[in-house]
Scaffold this active site. Structure first.
Site, PDB file in Angstrom:
ATOM      1  N   LYS A  18      35.330  52.612  28.855  1.00 47.45           N
ATOM      2  CA  LYS A  18      36.641  52.986  28.331  1.00 47.45           C
ATOM      3  C   LYS A  18      36.521  54.413  27.812  1.00 47.45           C
ATOM      4  O   LYS A  18      35.434  54.996  27.850  1.00 47.45           O
ATOM      5  CB  LYS A  18      37.092  52.033  27.227  1.00 47.45           C
ATOM      6  CG  LYS A  18      36.230  52.099  25.993  1.00 47.45           C
ATOM      7  CD  LYS A  18      36.863  51.317  24.875  1.00 47.45           C
ATOM      8  CE  LYS A  18      36.175  51.596  23.566  1.00 47.45           C
ATOM      9  NZ  LYS A  18      36.758  50.867  22.466  1.00 47.45           N
ATOM     10  N   ASN A  35      37.986  38.149  20.472  1.00 48.05           N
ATOM     11  CA  ASN A  35      37.616  38.916  21.659  1.00 48.05           C
ATOM     12  C   ASN A  35      38.078  38.219  22.944  1.00 48.05           C
ATOM     13  O   ASN A  35      38.550  38.865  23.876  1.00 48.05           O
ATOM     14  CB  ASN A  35      36.093  39.146  21.704  1.00 48.05           C
ATOM     15  CG  ASN A  35      35.703  40.400  20.933  1.00 48.05           C
ATOM     16  OD1 ASN A  35      36.551  41.044  20.322  1.00 48.05           O
ATOM     17  ND2 ASN A  35      34.434  40.749  20.957  1.00 48.05           N
ATOM     18  N   CYS A  48      30.998  43.848  24.963  1.00 41.97           N
ATOM     19  CA  CYS A  48      31.532  42.758  24.131  1.00 41.97           C
ATOM     20  C   CYS A  48      32.355  41.736  24.908  1.00 41.97           C
ATOM     21  O   CYS A  48      31.976  40.565  24.976  1.00 41.97           O
ATOM     22  CB  CYS A  48      32.361  43.349  23.003  1.00 41.97           C
ATOM     23  SG  CYS A  48      31.443  44.548  22.037  1.00 41.97           S
TER      24      CYS A  48
HETATM   25  C1  UGA Z   1      36.042  45.096  21.420  1.00 44.57           C
HETATM   26  C2  UGA Z   1      37.098  44.710  20.380  1.00 44.57           C
HETATM   27  O1  UGA Z   1      38.316  45.411  20.651  1.00 44.57           O
HETATM   28  C3  UGA Z   1      36.597  45.041  18.959  1.00 44.57           C
HETATM   29  O2  UGA Z   1      37.543  44.591  17.999  1.00 44.57           O
HETATM   30  C4  UGA Z   1      35.272  44.316  18.722  1.00 44.57           C
HETATM   31  O3  UGA Z   1      34.720  44.620  17.450  1.00 44.57           O
HETATM   32  C5  UGA Z   1      34.272  44.760  19.795  1.00 44.57           C
HETATM   33  O4  UGA Z   1      34.812  44.446  21.103  1.00 44.57           O
HETATM   34  C6  UGA Z   1      32.982  43.995  19.570  1.00 44.57           C
HETATM   35  O5  UGA Z   1      32.955  42.792  19.809  1.00 44.57           O
HETATM   36  O6  UGA Z   1      32.015  44.586  19.054  1.00 44.57           O
HETATM   37  P1  UGA Z   1      35.267  47.395  22.554  1.00 44.57           P
HETATM   38  O7  UGA Z   1      34.381  46.557  23.434  1.00 44.57           O
HETATM   39  O8  UGA Z   1      34.697  48.596  21.907  1.00 44.57           O
HETATM   40  O9  UGA Z   1      35.876  46.514  21.365  1.00 44.57           O
HETATM   41  O10 UGA Z   1      36.457  47.901  23.477  1.00 44.57           O
HETATM   42  P2  UGA Z   1      38.031  47.659  23.605  1.00 44.57           P
HETATM   43  O11 UGA Z   1      38.748  48.835  23.093  1.00 44.57           O
HETATM   44  O12 UGA Z   1      38.418  46.366  23.071  1.00 44.57           O
HETATM   45  O13 UGA Z   1      38.179  47.652  25.210  1.00 44.57           O
HETATM   46  C7  UGA Z   1      37.495  46.679  25.997  1.00 44.57           C
HETATM   47  C8  UGA Z   1      37.825  46.851  27.460  1.00 44.57           C
HETATM   48  O14 UGA Z   1      39.173  46.484  27.734  1.00 44.57           O
HETATM   49  C9  UGA Z   1      37.666  48.278  28.004  1.00 44.57           C
HETATM   50  O15 UGA Z   1      37.071  48.216  29.288  1.00 44.57           O
HETATM   51  C10 UGA Z   1      39.094  48.790  28.091  1.00 44.57           C
HETATM   52  O16 UGA Z   1      39.271  49.806  29.060  1.00 44.57           O
HETATM   53  C11 UGA Z   1      39.838  47.520  28.474  1.00 44.57           C
HETATM   54  N1  UGA Z   1      41.267  47.526  28.085  1.00 44.57           N
HETATM   55  C12 UGA Z   1      41.630  47.541  26.774  1.00 44.57           C
HETATM   56  C13 UGA Z   1      42.255  47.444  29.077  1.00 44.57           C
HETATM   57  O17 UGA Z   1      41.952  47.413  30.298  1.00 44.57           O
HETATM   58  N2  UGA Z   1      43.571  47.393  28.707  1.00 44.57           N
HETATM   59  C14 UGA Z   1      43.947  47.419  27.402  1.00 44.57           C
HETATM   60  O18 UGA Z   1      45.169  47.349  27.136  1.00 44.57           O
HETATM   61  C15 UGA Z   1      42.953  47.489  26.416  1.00 44.57           C
END
Ligand code: UGA
Length: 419
Positions: free
Chosen positions: A309, A199, A251
């Site tokens: 997100k 993470n 997370c």
């Molecule tokens: C994250 C991890 O991706 C999962 O693998 C993990 O299981 C989870 O945390 C956890 O620890 O339980 P999640 O918090 O659901 O998942 O969301 P993500 O899809 O990872 O996005 C996190 C944040 O990063 C969001 O605010 C999203 O908008 C942002 N983001 C993501 C970006 O700004 N740019 C990107 O390219 C990707």
């Protein structure tokens, strides 16, 4: 297999429904009586793509009692929250240890594996083992990698299953649980760290691309092109290189802080992650400052997206909410829209903003339209009509969802990040 899952949040509930759909006997346990009653009445308690549909096709037992729920379980999965402690920034393990204490009082007539899915600092498994102290049980780490909004997809299509245990019996049970999957077996501490390290790495990747976006704006490059070019290198990969308004959710913010605190306990400085944490905080302030350059106290400011997100109703540590709050505190006239998160947003923003449940009303006579959550649906809106309805066709697409050229061809003044 008889599986008991403790905690029915964004991890526990999709996991329970997923295992039930594969034919396992699942019991979900939660202290929250209201939630359990809703679930017993087949009402899903959170939004996840496809969850309601699958829930209606499976049988699951629900209870508020740990002793009743874990009776006869072959596998107990702990999936309770480990929220950030407001004072220390460390992971608050109260719920984990309360569960462990209750499990220590349960009688296990047969061999049972107790797996921690919650994200916990390295060494937590050792403490759970000490508390439960039962020769019939093995305590393992089975970290969770589900993404919110894609939880069911990730459940059925995992990139990896990591199991931290030194017990051959426990490893055998997990191998049976994932018969077609090549599980990576590690020691318990490594499994616990894999989750945090992953993470924190992903959060750093996002912070990195956001900094590159700043540089692109300064030197006249395009971050979409830069990210695409970087991502073609398989060593870098094209995922998590989307520039935006900073990462959020329950997370990344919590886990990046927790891993730095964990390291500090061992006198180790995780300087890259510290920079990421700080940079991500500034990111939201910087974005709010950018927005303020375009608005006046009489502007109707239309914010599209509040969830942290897309594809979720979750607003915990949402950068969209943080930015909205800054604008509200400055006294601007803020209107908000989201596909799923309005109810949760209202719990945080209260009466400080005007809520809209449709695009037409929020964009009507708006002076500025700002995209803060990466909902795919925004790509398919009738932007031509929106442009006609707005008072001033200014569009800040801070998730870089739309094509600058196309929006400009419609007559919008278009700004993205890093372009
Ligand atoms: C994250 C991890 O991706 C999962 O693998 C993990 O299981 C989870 O945390 C956890 O620890 O339980 P999640 O918090 O659901 O998942 O969301 P993500 O899809 O990872 O996005 C996190 C944040 O990063 C969001 O605010 C999203 O908008 C942002 N983001 C993501 C970006 O700004 N740019 C990107 O390219 C990707």
């Amino acid at each position: 297999m008889n599986i008991a899952i403790i905690g029915t949040g964004y991890v526990g509930l999709p996991t329970g429904i997923g295992f039930a759909s594969l034919g396992h006997n699942v019991t979900c346990i939660d202290k929250d009586e209201l939630k359990i009653n809703q679930l017993k009445n087949k009402k899903v308690t959170l939004y996840e793509d496809g969850l309601e549909d699958l829930f209606n096709r499976v049988d699951i037992e629900f209870t508020t009692s740990i002793p009743i729920g874990v009776k006869n379980a072959d596998l107990i999965i702990i999936a309770v929250g480990t929220p950030q402690d407001e004072n220390t920034g460390k992971a608050n393990l109260t719920y984990i240890y309360n569960v462990a204490k209750e499990l220590s009082e349960c009688k296990f007539d047969k061999y049972t594996v107790i797996a921690t899915k919650s994200t916990v600092p390295v060494g937590t498994g050792d403490k759970i083992e000490e508390i439960i102290n039962n020769k019939n049980c093995d305590i393992i780490s089975l970290p969770e990698f589900l993404r919110e909004g894609k939880a069911l997809y990730d459940f059925f299509n995992p990139d990896r299953i990591i199991c931290g245990s030194s017990s051959e019996m426990a490893k055998g049970l997990i191998a049976d649980l994932y018969p077609t999957f090549d599980v990576l077996f590690t020691d318990r501490r490594s499994a616990e760290l894999i989750k945090y390290a992953s993470n924190a790495f992903l959060a750093t990747k996002i912070h990195y691309i956001n900094e590159m976006a700043n540089l692109c704006e300064a030197v006249g490059a395009n971050i979409n092109m830069v990210a695409k070019g970087m991502g073609l290198d398989k060593r870098i990969g094209d995922k998590f290189l989307k520039a935006g308004i900073g990462y959020g959710g329950s997370c990344f913010p919590k886990d990046t802080l927790a891993i730095t605190h964990l390291a500090k306990d061992y006198n180790i400085d995780l300087t890259i992650i510290q920079a990421t944490i700080l940079g991500n905080l500034y990111r939201k302030v910087d974005i709010a400052k950018k927005i303020m350059k375009y608005i006046t106290p009489v502007s109707k400011v239309a914010i599209l997206g509040l969830a942290f997100k897309n594809d979720t109703d979750d607003c915990r540590q949402s950068p969209a909410i943080d930015i909205t709050k800054i604008l509200v505190n400055e006294g601007y006239n803020i209107h908000v829209f989201d596909y799923k998160a309005l109810k949760n947003a209202e719990k945080i923003l209260g009466k400080s903003v005007t809520y809209h449940d449709n695009i037409k009303s929020i964009t009507k006579d708006a002076d500025i339209c700002i995209i803060l959550t990466e909902w795919e649906q925004f790509k398919f809106l009738d932007w031509k009509t929106i442009k006609e309805d707005m008072k001033n066709p200014l569009l800040l697409d801070y998730r870089n969802l739309l094509s600058k050229e196309y929006m400009e061809s419609l007559g919008f003044i278009y700004k993205g990040v890093g372009i």
